[in-house]
Design an enzyme around this catalytic site. Sequence first.
Site, PDB file in Angstrom:
ATOM      1  CG  LEU A  12      71.593  65.979  49.494  1.00  7.90           C
ATOM      2  CD1 LEU A  12      71.046  67.257  48.877  1.00  7.90           C
ATOM      3  CD2 LEU A  12      72.971  65.669  48.925  1.00  7.90           C
ATOM      4  CB  VAL A  14      77.436  65.246  57.601  1.00 13.22           C
ATOM      5  CG1 VAL A  14      78.926  65.527  57.537  1.00 13.22           C
ATOM      6  CG2 VAL A  14      76.726  66.357  58.366  1.00 13.22           C
ATOM      7  CG  MET A  15      78.632  60.096  56.646  1.00 16.27           C
ATOM      8  SD  MET A  15      80.432  59.910  56.585  1.00 16.27           S
ATOM      9  CE  MET A  15      80.580  58.351  55.705  1.00 16.27           C
ATOM     10  CG  ASN A  34      67.649  64.933  51.307  1.00 14.58           C
ATOM     11  OD1 ASN A  34      68.514  64.163  51.748  1.00 14.58           O
ATOM     12  ND2 ASN A  34      66.674  65.408  52.055  1.00 14.58           N
ATOM     13  CB  THR A  36      63.909  67.136  53.316  1.00 13.23           C
ATOM     14  OG1 THR A  36      63.381  66.143  54.200  1.00 13.23           O
ATOM     15  CG2 THR A  36      63.469  68.515  53.774  1.00 13.23           C
ATOM     16  CB  SER A 130      85.084  52.940  57.491  1.00 13.57           C
ATOM     17  OG  SER A 130      85.564  53.301  58.775  1.00 13.57           O
ATOM     18  N   GLY A 131      85.277  56.117  57.819  1.00 13.23           N
ATOM     19  CA  GLY A 131      86.178  57.254  57.917  1.00 13.23           C
ATOM     20  C   GLY A 131      85.505  58.488  58.470  1.00 13.23           C
ATOM     21  CE  LYS A 185      81.987  51.286  57.973  1.00 10.20           C
ATOM     22  NZ  LYS A 185      80.749  51.611  58.586  1.00 10.20           N
ATOM     23  CG  HIS A 188      85.966  48.901  59.931  1.00 13.30           C
ATOM     24  ND1 HIS A 188      85.133  49.849  60.504  1.00 13.30           N
ATOM     25  CD2 HIS A 188      87.129  49.540  59.719  1.00 13.30           C
ATOM     26  CE1 HIS A 188      85.775  50.987  60.634  1.00 13.30           C
ATOM     27  NE2 HIS A 188      86.995  50.831  60.157  1.00 13.30           N
ATOM     28  CG  ASN A 189      81.449  49.803  61.857  1.00 11.16           C
ATOM     29  OD1 ASN A 189      82.370  50.070  61.085  1.00 11.16           O
ATOM     30  ND2 ASN A 189      80.322  50.478  61.836  1.00 11.16           N
ATOM     31  CD  GLU A 192      84.586  52.503  64.745  1.00 13.11           C
ATOM     32  OE1 GLU A 192      83.723  53.257  65.254  1.00 13.11           O
ATOM     33  OE2 GLU A 192      84.689  52.327  63.523  1.00 13.11           O
ATOM     34  NE  ARG A 289      80.731  51.242  72.178  1.00 20.89           N
ATOM     35  CZ  ARG A 289      80.892  51.900  71.040  1.00 20.89           C
ATOM     36  NH1 ARG A 289      79.840  52.480  70.458  1.00 20.89           N
ATOM     37  NH2 ARG A 289      82.070  51.984  70.458  1.00 20.89           N
TER      38      ARG A 289
END
Length: 483
Positions: A12, A14-15, A34, A36, A130-131, A185, A188-189, A192, A289
């Site tokens: 649980l 945010v995503m 979850n 926790t 993704s998003g 994916k 994709h990253n 990105e 980076r």
Amino acid sequence: MSARADIGLIGLAVMGQNLILNMNDKGYTVAVYNRTTEKVTRFIEGDAKGRDIIGTYTLADLCAELKRPRRVMLMVQAGRAVDVVIEQLLPHLEPGDIIIDGGNSNYEDSRRRTLELEAKGLLYAGVGVSGGEEGARYGPSIMPGGSTEAWPHIKPIFQAIAAKVADGTPCCDWVGRDGSGHFVKMVHNGIEYGDMQLICEASHLLQAGLKLDNDQMSAAFRRWNEGPLDSYLIEITGDILAFRDESGEPVVDKILDTAGQKGTGKWTAVASLDHGAPLTLISEAVFARFLSSLKEERCKASGILSGPCGLANSASLSLDDVEQALYASKIISYTQGYMLLGAVDNELGWELNYGGIARMWREGCIIRSAFLDRISDAWDRNPELGNLLLDDYFMEQVGKAQAGWRRVVAWASLSGIPVPAMSSALAFYDGYRHERLPANLLQAQRDYFGAHTYERVDRPRGEFFHTNWTGTGGAVTAGSYDA
């Protein structure tokens, strides 16, 4: 207790919470858990209050709430945590039940998990999502792979919650076997990473070379967003550059210039090395980076190391040239990403739908852009297309852009402005279009010091030769292999 939940979701953060709310919006009952357990209570009494979302406090209770075949989605940290949760789930599942990993797992882990769970009679789906937070809540791009038999059971839910293109087509379709969903994916990253680095280099050129202020740069990016560069990342860059804090100063100028990462770009670069695909641009974006993180060293070096005495003639740099360099380099980034997809697909037999992958990225994900329609069109025109640069449209676009692209890279080099992604993209393009490269000399060197052998231009491929370059070497040769 009669099972009434259509799907269960573990994790649980945010995503996870946003995906649950998205699923419930589309009419699905979701059971949640979850580790926790306080998070379960807060969620059920908060954002999930009054919704058909079931809070559970043990994995046994979660699984008991699920209709058969049980669909359990994991939104937990990639790596060992996924394996731990799977082990804890196994006693509560039955043959035919489906475990769905929606985190950023390494595709090799997803390959392994597919085999292990299928051997136990279970099904596995490694699903790239993704998003970001907004995408999870209102429509992400979803890239599912794994056990083929799982797809009919998860398809209605995932296509319902996915982003949609203008004609209503969901940005979600079956990718292929075992780790293919997470591999797509990952690529994709990686793309990105490349897109973001290219945008940063373009902004550096506008600021240092053309002396544009933040508002002027914002206006440039907003204009570019109305043309071929139309994309989410170009759009938000225009917003970021124009954003000011309560004192009226640009927020972006107050951000420390050290970039973080979560590893998927690095995984993409490593995969390119493992499979012999020349992802030079994406690798440079990862290295950029790393270099940014050396802030203290860079500060020290800036006062010691010499560079050019000032910038090159600013008249040789134009806003249009920077746009063309950005666009041409972007084409190379996607070209290289698709080369990696093809290399691994050929090796593992996933039978990827390359045009379909571009359509899945068209909305909902971070690299969403109008540009992706052109990629799907290219593969639709020629399903056997081996390289995007060989498509008529992209061949024409790079041809039109390359004069400005070359001027930008030359100006940056003469001025001491780092453009590692743009320059590596140009070097790749020039290398790819050359019929003959100096690798013949490299092979001669390898044969000279290590008897590694070489092929000849006047003999069939696959025949290997060795020369006794010094007159003192023997006839024994080393083995040959491909990277």
